[in-house]
Design a protein around this motif. Structure first.
Motif, PDB file in Angstrom:
ATOM      1  N   MET A   1      49.171  50.047  29.606  1.00 28.36           N
ATOM      2  CA  MET A   1      48.514  50.517  30.818  1.00 28.36           C
ATOM      3  C   MET A   1      49.550  51.219  31.693  1.00 28.36           C
ATOM      4  O   MET A   1      50.536  50.616  32.073  1.00 28.36           O
ATOM      5  N   ASN A   5      47.539  54.498  36.290  1.00 28.72           N
ATOM      6  CA  ASN A   5      46.145  54.099  36.226  1.00 28.72           C
ATOM      7  C   ASN A   5      45.869  52.725  36.808  1.00 28.72           C
ATOM      8  O   ASN A   5      44.755  52.433  37.198  1.00 28.72           O
ATOM      9  N   ALA A   8      44.649  53.263  40.102  1.00 25.92           N
ATOM     10  CA  ALA A   8      43.760  54.418  40.271  1.00 25.92           C
ATOM     11  C   ALA A   8      42.729  54.164  41.365  1.00 25.92           C
ATOM     12  O   ALA A   8      42.186  53.073  41.476  1.00 25.92           O
ATOM     13  N   ALA A   9      42.491  55.183  42.166  1.00 20.72           N
ATOM     14  CA  ALA A   9      41.461  55.170  43.211  1.00 20.72           C
ATOM     15  C   ALA A   9      41.745  54.192  44.351  1.00 20.72           C
ATOM     16  O   ALA A   9      40.848  53.831  45.103  1.00 20.72           O
ATOM     17  N   ARG A 129      34.472  48.598  39.476  1.00 28.28           N
ATOM     18  CA  ARG A 129      35.428  48.520  38.374  1.00 28.28           C
ATOM     19  C   ARG A 129      34.929  49.228  37.122  1.00 28.28           C
ATOM     20  O   ARG A 129      35.712  49.530  36.216  1.00 28.28           O
ATOM     21  N   ALA A 130      33.622  49.481  37.047  1.00 30.71           N
ATOM     22  CA  ALA A 130      33.104  50.260  35.923  1.00 30.71           C
ATOM     23  C   ALA A 130      33.406  51.735  36.119  1.00 30.71           C
ATOM     24  O   ALA A 130      33.210  52.547  35.226  1.00 30.71           O
ATOM     25  N   ALA A 131      33.874  52.097  37.314  1.00 32.78           N
ATOM     26  CA  ALA A 131      34.333  53.463  37.553  1.00 32.78           C
ATOM     27  C   ALA A 131      35.832  53.514  37.262  1.00 32.78           C
ATOM     28  O   ALA A 131      36.428  52.522  36.854  1.00 32.78           O
ATOM     29  N   ALA A 132      36.428  54.681  37.495  1.00 28.19           N
ATOM     30  CA  ALA A 132      37.842  54.830  37.164  1.00 28.19           C
ATOM     31  C   ALA A 132      38.705  54.200  38.245  1.00 28.19           C
ATOM     32  O   ALA A 132      39.397  54.884  38.994  1.00 28.19           O
ATOM     33  N   VAL A 133      38.640  52.883  38.316  1.00 24.39           N
ATOM     34  CA  VAL A 133      39.364  52.135  39.338  1.00 24.39           C
ATOM     35  C   VAL A 133      40.286  51.159  38.635  1.00 24.39           C
ATOM     36  O   VAL A 133      39.857  50.438  37.741  1.00 24.39           O
ATOM     37  N   GLY A 134      41.541  51.166  39.011  1.00 22.88           N
ATOM     38  CA  GLY A 134      42.528  50.340  38.328  1.00 22.88           C
ATOM     39  C   GLY A 134      42.378  48.869  38.636  1.00 22.88           C
ATOM     40  O   GLY A 134      41.768  48.487  39.628  1.00 22.88           O
ATOM     41  N   PRO A 135      42.933  48.001  37.759  1.00 17.17           N
ATOM     42  CA  PRO A 135      42.814  46.562  37.967  1.00 17.17           C
ATOM     43  C   PRO A 135      43.521  46.092  39.238  1.00 17.17           C
ATOM     44  O   PRO A 135      43.172  45.056  39.792  1.00 17.17           O
ATOM     45  N   VAL A 269      44.829  40.420  36.141  1.00 13.15           N
ATOM     46  CA  VAL A 269      44.662  41.066  34.831  1.00 13.15           C
ATOM     47  C   VAL A 269      44.475  40.038  33.718  1.00 13.15           C
ATOM     48  O   VAL A 269      44.271  40.391  32.572  1.00 13.15           O
ATOM     49  N   ARG A 270      44.543  38.751  34.083  1.00 13.53           N
ATOM     50  CA  ARG A 270      44.351  37.718  33.069  1.00 13.53           C
ATOM     51  C   ARG A 270      42.945  37.140  33.094  1.00 13.53           C
ATOM     52  O   ARG A 270      42.645  36.164  32.418  1.00 13.53           O
ATOM     53  N   ARG A 271      42.089  37.704  33.907  1.00 16.70           N
ATOM     54  CA  ARG A 271      40.738  37.165  33.973  1.00 16.70           C
ATOM     55  C   ARG A 271      39.717  38.290  33.895  1.00 16.70           C
ATOM     56  O   ARG A 271      40.051  39.453  34.127  1.00 16.70           O
TER      57      ARG A 271
END
Lengths: 541, 351
Positions: A1, A5, A8-9, A129-135, A269-271
């Motif tokens: 990653m 990204n 992102a956003a 989050r289904a859009a181009a949005v980073g974790p 990022v672990r969930r």
């Protein structure tokens, strides 16, 4: 990653937060700014007036008062260490007090919760989050907002102190310590929103940390030991901006914030999106028979919240109970204090009583938070559309709302009994014997009518309009501010008398409480009755 | 359609690289442009090649997917494959794992085990890049109470696959949406429309739709179907989870049916029809009673009339037997969508 990204956003989310939150966050900031802004003016004018009367310099007056304050354990337990009280800056910092740190912390905790876990719970985060949005974008965006909000708090505090004529360096140091403490609470809240699946739980845990931080520094400050340094508020107050000017606590605050944000970034990022790190237990397959009555339903919905509040207020009671004996020692060690008290016509024992009075009233205000949460549960049920199926059944409106309100009242009693009992037991553990048990317990319960009066106002608001009930937080906020800052800010007597808690604060030790209690009970019950009648008539939903 | 698979790398500034692969994924030929062609996307190449009967590419490829929540197994070895340019119906009873699969495909959840590729990439690791090409509409859209519908559309569009202003205006018009109302005042159907407008006004290559029309009225349902068909004409791919069987029947090239986290059937609708029974009502000159043992659900109405059902595969044999008996009148009914799905949904888990 790629790093690119992962964030992102972030800018878009930042704008979204500012757009959605412009009103709430502005109100919080304005409230805090006003709170901090009026303190110096008020103290300076009181002091200068006193100086003119006595024909001495204002600094002389400060020095006189500092002797009293340094030996007043009750003030120290509520407000913080008695550092540099012979300077105007030190005195302002003391009066602004640990209480303001809690308010700033609360702003941060709620801000984080609104834009992280609440968004996930509502399902909106899934769309985002289904859009181009980073974790890490959501954490980054809300962190930027939190940093900005705390910077405003720090900046305004600095400006207010500087405008009062204080040196800019120490003023800024104090402002920064306040802002950084707020940031630590924001960062810890960021961890809890990763762990718990529901915002109620994550906010509860973060507020618990806030209470713990307040309690630990109270114990440390009263006993003048390092326990204070277990608390972020303790770190911030150890800066002693107008005395020793320590910089190391600022470094600790910064490091704590960064590590907590780091932990939350690692956890997120672990969930899965929408999930917590703690998974949900399975519930029973069928309802117990008690659940299907309105009262049972109310209890089922509120029991865990009430349970946690009992634990919370019990803990705070225990913390304050543990310092009662130290209050006595303060007076023993300090001849000036005894003289001053005698000059005021007070006896030594009354210092202890005074502390218990103040503590019980403070506990009642903390419990008030829980009582209001319980009071607003019907509003929550209504706005979520869950009350319609209930009222469409064979449950009458008054029965549904009445059940919730009865539970609210019982919760208030439970909170006060828990805090009184914890206070008594914890004092007994320190001293080795029980004292004043019956008086303290009676006084604790005697504060319930004050809470009931607040509930009464809330029920009228709710009975009028569902959304109006949120206004009770404003009423409650005003009562809390009057309690902590009414004297310093020189509120007129009649304004202070509007606060119901003021009328029971002289218990134990007063025989004139019965009338107050009767009046408060009548206000409360009349409010509840009016609210129920209004609720019978208005539209649902 | 699918002669051989290909891989497509968009490259920089339209200098794409197209590789033809054999069944094992080995490269058997490639092509790069003499002149850069920046408008070319994988979806367009898919349409272009399939137009010549040459290529196919896989938009979604899922193998042996597992996901558990505590002791609950949500997905238990699920397989799914969607070719570029297709509408895949994704069906299954409530709780069978459709939404979990979709969340994994969107990179919102990480699988415990199994292989997932969306547009050739791992959706968990490359979520953000992928989301610039995928749009997602959940079945239960929750909006920001204080934001207007128009603000929400712009927000979702800009965060996602971009937004074409002309398309946005057109979609608002077609879905008959008032974009000035606040999120808290929209009804269920209108909240759904907000998300759909944002999706169709974007530039996605792949649409992942999880019961997207729940709460829409029949008029809007047809607007939705038209919008999907327009996207197909542009070579876009759609994964459509739905309980509205008429919608599935009219839109989907293929369907995948899952139960208890596993794929139970996948194919075109006519292939699936083949697996179910046709019901027949017949009047014969000779007594019909002799058929009773050869068919199911046999109900006689006198000696010469009966209704029964026949597995579609056995139809030719049964028809010639009936011809021997002398057919006077015959009415046959192909399996309805309902029957088709009842058969798969209701299968005992012991099977």
């Amino acid at each position: 990653m790629s790093t690119n990204n992962s964030f992102a956003a972030t800018g878009q989310l930042l704008r979204l937060i500012l757009r959605v939150d412009r009103l709430k966050l502005s109100l919080w900031l304005i409230g805090i700014v006003v709170l901090i802004g009026i303190t110096p003016t008020s103290i300076r004018s009181i002091t200068e007036a006193e100086a003119r009367t006595q024909g001495v310099s204002p600094e002389m007056i400060l020095a006189q008062q500092s002797v009293l304050l340094e030996s007043n354990g009750a003030s120290i337990a509520l407000q913080g260490p008695a550092d540099a009280l012979d300077t105007f800056g030190g005195r302002y910092a003391f009066e602004i007090g640990a209480f303001t740190f809690v308010i700033v912390g609360l702003m941060n905790v709620l801000l984080i919760g609104r834009h992280t876990r609440s968004e996930e719970e509502s399902g909106r985060a899934e769309l985002v989050r289904a859009a181009a949005v980073g974790p890490w974008s959501a954490i980054a965006a809300v962190s930027i907002v939190a940093v900005a909000a705390n910077t405003i708090v720090a900046g305004v505090t600095t400006a207010v102190f500087a405008a009062d004529g204080l040196e800019i360096g120490p003023s800024a140091l104090f402002g920064v310590s306040l802002g950084l403490a707020g940031l630590v609470f924001a960062a810890t809240a960021l961890i809890f929103v990763q762990i718990f699946e529901y915002s109620r739980a994550s906010t509860g845990a973060s507020v618990g940390i806030l209470g713990l931080a307040f309690g630990l520094r109270a114990v440390g400050d009263v006993n003048d030991n390092a326990v204070s340094l277990l608390s972020p508020i303790g770190w911030a107050q150890a800066v002693d901006a107008f005395g020793d000017r320590a910089l190391w606590p600022l470094a600790i605050l910064v490091m704590a914030s960064i590590s907590a944000v780091g932990i939350s970034v690692a956890l997120v990022v672990r969930r899965d999106v929408g999930a917590g790190l703690l998974s949900q237990r399975a519930g029973p397959a069928a309802a117990k028979s008690w659940l299907t009555s309105p009262m049972g339903m109310a209890w089922r919905l509120q029991r865990s919240m009430i349970g946690w509040w009992v634990v919370g207020v019990g803990f705070m009671g225990a913390v304050y109970g543990s310092v009662i004996s130290a209050i006595d020692e303060f007076a023993d060690q300090n001849e000036a204090m005894v003289d001053a008290l005698e000059a005021l016509g007070l006896e030594r024992g009354e210092l202890r009583l005074g502390f218990i009075n103040i503590t019980l009233s403070m506990m009642a205000l903390i419990a008030g938070g829980g009582v209001l949460q319980s009071l607003l549960r019907p509003r929550q049920e209504e706005s979520a559309g869950r009350v319609e199926p209930i009222l469409a059944g064979s449950v009458a409106r008054w029965s549904w709302l009445g059940s919730h309100l009865l539970l609210t009242l019982l919760a208030g009693v439970a909170f006060m009994v828990a805090s009184g009992a914890a206070l008594v037991v914890s004092d007994a553990l320190v001293v080795g014997s029980f004292s004043d048990t019956a008086a303290v317990m009676a006084a604790a319960v005697a504060r319930v009518p004050a809470l009931l009066a607040i509930v009464g106002i809330g029920v009228v608001l709710y009975g009028w309009r569902s959304r109006a009930s949120l206004g009770i937080w404003g009423v409650f906020g005003a009562i809390v501010i009057t309690f902590f800052l009414g004297e310093v800010l020189r509120f007129p007597e009649w304004v202070k008398d509007l606060s119901p808690i003021r009328h029971v604060t002289n218990l134990p030790g007063s025989d004139q409480g019965w009338l107050s209690i009767a009046v408060l009970l009548s206000i409360g019950l009349a409010g509840v009755a009016t609210g129920l009648a209004l609720f019978e008539r208005r539209d649902i939903g | 359609m699918a002669v051989f698979p290909f891989s497509f790398d968009e490259g920089d500034e339209g200098r794409y690289k197209l590789e033809a692969l054999d069944a094992d994924g080995e490269v058997i030929g490639d092509h790069s442009p003499a002149k850069p062609n920046p408008g070319l996307t994988q979806a367009r190449v898919g349409v272009w090649l399939s137009g010549w009967g040459m290529g196919s590419s896989v938009a979604i490829k899922v193998r042996d997917l597992h996901k558990a929540f505590g002791s609950t197994k949500a997905l238990d070895g699920l397989d799914l494959e969607v070719e570029t340019g297709q509408v895949m119906g994704f069906l299954g009873p409530n709780g069978s794992g459709k939404s979990t699969t979709i969340r994994v495909l969107m990179g919102l959840m990480r699988q415990d085990q199994g292989q997932v590729e969306v547009l050739g990439q791992d959706p968990w690791r490359h979520a953000v890049e992928l989301h610039r090409r995928i749009t997602y509409v959940p079945g239960d859209v929750n909006l920001w109470p204080g934001l207007s519908g128009g603000e929400t559309i712009d927000l979702l569009g800009r965060l996602g696959t971009g937004l074409d202003p002309a398309r946005r205006a057109e979609m608002i018009e077609r879905f008959d949406l008032d974009p000035t109302k606040k999120g808290r005042t929209y009804s269920k159907g209108n909240r759904q429309k907000v998300a759909l407008v944002a999706a169709f006004a974007g530039q996605a290559d792949l649409f992942v739709l999880d019961e997207p029309t729940a709460g829409l009225d029949p008029l809007m349902e047809s607007v939705f179907q038209d919008a999907i068909r327009e996207q197909l004409d542009e070579g876009k791919t759609v994964l459509l989870s739905s309980h509205i069987l008429a919608e599935v029947e009219s839109l989907c090239d293929r369907v995948t049916i899952i139960r208890e986290g596993r794929t139970v059937e996948s194919g075109t609708l006519s292939e699936l029809r083949h697996l179910t029974s046709t019901s027949i009502e017949v009047t014969t000159t000779s007594p019909i009673g002799v058929m009773a043992d050869e068919v199911t659900n046999f109900v006689a109405d006198g000696d010469h009339r009966a209704t029964f059902s026949v597995p579609t595969a056995d139809l030719p044999g049964v028809m010639s037997r009936l011809a021997e008996l002398g057919i006077e009148a015959l009415e046959s009914q192909p399996p309805t969508m309902e029957e088709l799905f009842m058969r798969h949904y209701a299968v005992d888990s012991a099977e």
